[in-house]
Enzyme design. Structure first.
Site, PDB file in Angstrom:
ATOM      1  N   SER A 191     -13.190  -6.048 -20.936  1.00  0.00           N
ATOM      2  CA  SER A 191     -14.474  -6.176 -21.605  1.00  0.00           C
ATOM      3  C   SER A 191     -14.242  -6.303 -23.112  1.00  0.00           C
ATOM      4  O   SER A 191     -13.599  -7.248 -23.564  1.00  0.00           O
ATOM      5  CB  SER A 191     -15.380  -4.995 -21.256  1.00  0.00           C
ATOM      6  OG  SER A 191     -16.691  -5.212 -21.726  1.00  0.00           O
ATOM      7  N   ASP A 262     -24.524 -18.142  -0.473  1.00  0.00           N
ATOM      8  CA  ASP A 262     -23.356 -17.398  -0.002  1.00  0.00           C
ATOM      9  C   ASP A 262     -22.472 -18.206   0.950  1.00  0.00           C
ATOM     10  O   ASP A 262     -21.270 -18.358   0.743  1.00  0.00           O
ATOM     11  CB  ASP A 262     -23.841 -16.102   0.669  1.00  0.00           C
ATOM     12  CG  ASP A 262     -22.744 -15.340   1.411  1.00  0.00           C
ATOM     13  OD1 ASP A 262     -21.557 -15.577   1.112  1.00  0.00           O
ATOM     14  OD2 ASP A 262     -23.079 -14.503   2.255  1.00  0.00           O
ATOM     15  N   ASP A 265     -19.518 -21.510   0.629  1.00  0.00           N
ATOM     16  CA  ASP A 265     -18.067 -21.496   0.434  1.00  0.00           C
ATOM     17  C   ASP A 265     -17.320 -21.350   1.748  1.00  0.00           C
ATOM     18  O   ASP A 265     -16.089 -21.255   1.769  1.00  0.00           O
ATOM     19  CB  ASP A 265     -17.660 -20.380  -0.532  1.00  0.00           C
ATOM     20  CG  ASP A 265     -18.205 -19.011  -0.114  1.00  0.00           C
ATOM     21  OD1 ASP A 265     -18.250 -18.734   1.091  1.00  0.00           O
ATOM     22  OD2 ASP A 265     -18.570 -18.217  -1.003  1.00  0.00           O
ATOM     23  N   ASP A 269     -20.260 -13.632   3.391  1.00  0.00           N
ATOM     24  CA  ASP A 269     -19.775 -12.285   3.089  1.00  0.00           C
ATOM     25  C   ASP A 269     -20.572 -11.599   1.980  1.00  0.00           C
ATOM     26  O   ASP A 269     -20.156 -10.562   1.441  1.00  0.00           O
ATOM     27  CB  ASP A 269     -18.298 -12.333   2.688  1.00  0.00           C
ATOM     28  CG  ASP A 269     -18.028 -13.306   1.550  1.00  0.00           C
ATOM     29  OD1 ASP A 269     -18.981 -13.915   1.026  1.00  0.00           O
ATOM     30  OD2 ASP A 269     -16.842 -13.476   1.185  1.00  0.00           O
ATOM     31  N   ILE A 271     -21.094 -12.886  -0.929  1.00  0.00           N
ATOM     32  CA  ILE A 271     -20.486 -13.236  -2.212  1.00  0.00           C
ATOM     33  C   ILE A 271     -20.661 -14.731  -2.475  1.00  0.00           C
ATOM     34  O   ILE A 271     -20.353 -15.558  -1.614  1.00  0.00           O
ATOM     35  CB  ILE A 271     -18.981 -12.894  -2.222  1.00  0.00           C
ATOM     36  CG1 ILE A 271     -18.775 -11.377  -2.072  1.00  0.00           C
ATOM     37  CG2 ILE A 271     -18.310 -13.406  -3.497  1.00  0.00           C
ATOM     38  CD1 ILE A 271     -17.334 -10.986  -1.816  1.00  0.00           C
ATOM     39  N   ASP A 410     -19.849 -10.843 -12.407  1.00  0.00           N
ATOM     40  CA  ASP A 410     -19.909 -10.018 -13.621  1.00  0.00           C
ATOM     41  C   ASP A 410     -21.300 -10.079 -14.232  1.00  0.00           C
ATOM     42  O   ASP A 410     -21.755 -11.131 -14.657  1.00  0.00           O
ATOM     43  CB  ASP A 410     -18.857 -10.506 -14.618  1.00  0.00           C
ATOM     44  CG  ASP A 410     -18.647  -9.558 -15.783  1.00  0.00           C
ATOM     45  OD1 ASP A 410     -19.601  -8.862 -16.174  1.00  0.00           O
ATOM     46  OD2 ASP A 410     -17.524  -9.520 -16.321  1.00  0.00           O
ATOM     47  N   HIS A 450     -18.275  -6.189 -13.362  1.00  0.00           N
ATOM     48  CA  HIS A 450     -17.674  -6.165 -14.697  1.00  0.00           C
ATOM     49  C   HIS A 450     -16.450  -5.242 -14.708  1.00  0.00           C
ATOM     50  O   HIS A 450     -16.584  -4.022 -14.574  1.00  0.00           O
ATOM     51  CB  HIS A 450     -18.700  -5.698 -15.715  1.00  0.00           C
ATOM     52  CG  HIS A 450     -18.238  -5.795 -17.128  1.00  0.00           C
ATOM     53  ND1 HIS A 450     -17.784  -6.977 -17.673  1.00  0.00           N
ATOM     54  CD2 HIS A 450     -18.140  -4.867 -18.120  1.00  0.00           C
ATOM     55  CE1 HIS A 450     -17.445  -6.770 -18.940  1.00  0.00           C
ATOM     56  NE2 HIS A 450     -17.642  -5.500 -19.220  1.00  0.00           N
TER      57      HIS A 450
END
Length: 542
Positions: A191, A262, A265, A269, A271, A410, A450
């Site tokens: 960060s 989601d 890809d 999942d 994500i 993030d 993050h």
């Protein structure tokens, strides 16, 4: 390939005869050490496996009940370094006994607006045999504006000077304590720590040989300002405005994005692997469509607000200066903005830094924040804090190495910032992809928040996360060890393997692993094998 463990053993054996550390040598060293402008304010000899309290720690850094685990027999020193007549930085040094010292040093950075020593990375570093260092970056505490108000030199410490001071002091301290200098000097930060690292590579390229930089907050002022700009785009601080999108609506908005993108890809999942590829139309969440219930659905005015929230940010001249907020990421940094019915941003860094360092005005609030306030800060750039300089030529030419990583989920520093910075360095130095990969490799971790956490297999030996998994201390699973292999053996990391643990407790049962790749390669499922296995993920071109 020479293993990291083997190289530590060889180094330790080579230097063990030079100095025999002990409680006595630690105590006597404190009275003998002499570094200009440095005062030792505390020292103690500590045994591996013990735990110490850190009384006097300010509340925003963990409070007086904060504890640290001692990960080697070591001499602990707390130093004050006068940087100017009106400013100073605190440095913590953990110096493992000579038989355990691996001959290297590891310095660390900060998060947010600094003020807290990174004990997590110091503990990891000392456990691996590094002489490990931390700094408060010139002030104590990660919340508040008072330490910046009327303190330009304190701002300089936080902005650009503290890490360089840490590097210089650590080198001299190592030489005096062990009788010889460190063979290599490393840095790890996430960060703000990532920002500090990249800035240091530009301003002070001789400080470190290798740098591990997570979720780097380069272009820091735009990052912080974006939270105010986005809050205003969604109708804040007028909580009764027809344009205002309430905090409780945002989780449903983000969940709708995940449902839409989601599986594109290849793996459902939860994500979104590459959120920069997609554009979301919030009209699908309008009242009457049936996707959200009547308490969460969007009015026409709210649809316009949500659409604005996912547009890039331009300055007052109309030039885009910050990427779009990424789909699938939590929005709390701008949507958590009221307390008991009163407008108040939970993201306090904006108010603290603009109040204390930008405007030097204790009465300033972000209630009327706009792109004008953002541009004013960029022009002022107090303490040279806005580390967006892509000229890393000197660090590259001297043979320095950088491993950077960034979660694609993030919520604080949008991962597109790292994409932009990487291509900026490549362009500034006029390098081919093979050239830039000789010294700078960027790994994206889908599903990581993050610096750490999230649904993805995020654990890669992340800076600021303690402890390391002792069973995965190798260059594929631990990015710091991969950095050492690259710097010292010339073995560049072709992949990093991330690990997901049960309940996110590092060292507990492993629930999934995934292979990650140097940008611009991407991690893709092979379409056949178990998605929880690292071998099922391959590096492919975008």
């Amino acid at each position: 390939m020479v293993s990291f463990t083997w190289s530590i053993a060889i180094l330790a054996g080579a230097i063990a005869h030079q100095v025999a550390s002990s409680p006595e040598s630690c105590a006597s060293f404190c009275g003998q050490t002499s570094i200009p402008n440095v005062t030792v304010i505390a020292s103690e000899y500590l045994l591996n496996g013990s735990q110490i309290t850190l009384p006097g720690t300010v509340e925003s850094c963990g409070g007086s009940d904060l504890k640290a685990n001692i990960t080697a027999d070591l001499c602990r020193l707390v130093l004050i370094v006068a940087t100017t007549p009106s400013s100073e930085v605190q440095i913590e040094a953990w110096l493992p006994d000579a038989p355990s010292w691996n001959g290297r040093s590891l310095s660390t950075g900060n998060g947010g607006i600094g003020g807290c020593i990174d004990y997590a990375t110091i503990q990891n570093g000392a456990g691996l045999g590094f002489a490990s260092f931390g700094t408060n970056a010139g002030h104590n505490g990660s919340v508040g504006y008072e330490f910046f108000l009327n303190q330009p030199e304190v701002i300089n410490d936080f902005g650009h000077r503290a890490i360089h001071i840490e590097a210089e002091v650590s080198k001299e301290l190592v030489t005096q304590y062990y009788g010889s200098g460190a063979s290599k000097s490393y840095y790890a930060g996430c960060s703000t720590g990532g920002r500090q690292g990249f800035q240091n590579a530009h301003l002070y390229p001789e400080d470190f040989d290798g740098m591990l930089l997570g979720s780097p907050g380069v272009d820091w002022l735009h990052i912080v300002a974006s939270k105010g700009v986005l809050a205003h785009r969604i109708g804040w601080p007028d909580l009764n405005s027809s344009e205002y999108v309430r905090p409780e609506q945002w989780p449903a908005i983000v969940e709708a994005q995940i449902k839409q993108f989601d599986a594109l890809d290849g793996v459902a999942d939860g994500i979104i692997d590459e959120p920069t590829k997609y554009r979301f139309d919030p009209a699908s969440l309008a009242c009457g469509t049936g996707l959200l219930n009547s308490s969460l659905c969007l009015s026409p005015q709210q649809i316009a607000s949500v659409r604005r929230a996912y547009e890039p940010i331009a300055n007052t001249s109309g030039h885009i200066v910050y990427p779009s907020f990424e789909l699938g990421s939590k929005t709390d940094v701008f949507s958590d903005n009221q307390v008991n019915g009163t407008a108040s941003l939970s993201y306090t860094i904006l108010e603290d830094f603009w109040r204390g360092a930008i405007y030097n005005d204790s009465s300033w609030t972000p209630d009327n924040f706009s792109e004008f306030d953002m541009d004013f800060a960029i022009q002022a750039n107090p303490g040279q804090v806005n580390a967006g300089e892509t000229n890393l030529a000197s660090f590259y030419q001297k043979g320095g190495k950088i491993i950077s990583y960034h979660g694609r989920n993030d919520e604080t520093v949008t991962s597109a910032v790292s994409e932009r910075f990487f291509t900026g360095v490549q362009s500034t130095l006029n390098l081919t992809m093979d050239d830039i990969h000789e010294f700078y490799r960027l790994f994206f971790l889908p599903g990581m928040h993050h610096c750490s956490g999230g649904l993805g297999a995020w654990s890669i030996g992340n800076a600021q996360k303690y402890p390391y998994d002792q069973a995965l201390l190798d260059s594929e699973h631990n990015a710091l060890i991969a950095l050492v292999e690259w710097v010292e053996n010339g073995t560049a990391p072709e992949i990093l393997v991330g690990t997901k643990y049960e309940n996110d407790l590092i060292g507990s049962n492993i629930t999934a692993q995934r292979t990650y790749c140097p940008y611009p390669m991407a991690s893709k499922w092979d379409g056949v094998n178990d998605t929880s296995l690292a071998a099922s993920w391959k590096c492919v071109s975008y």
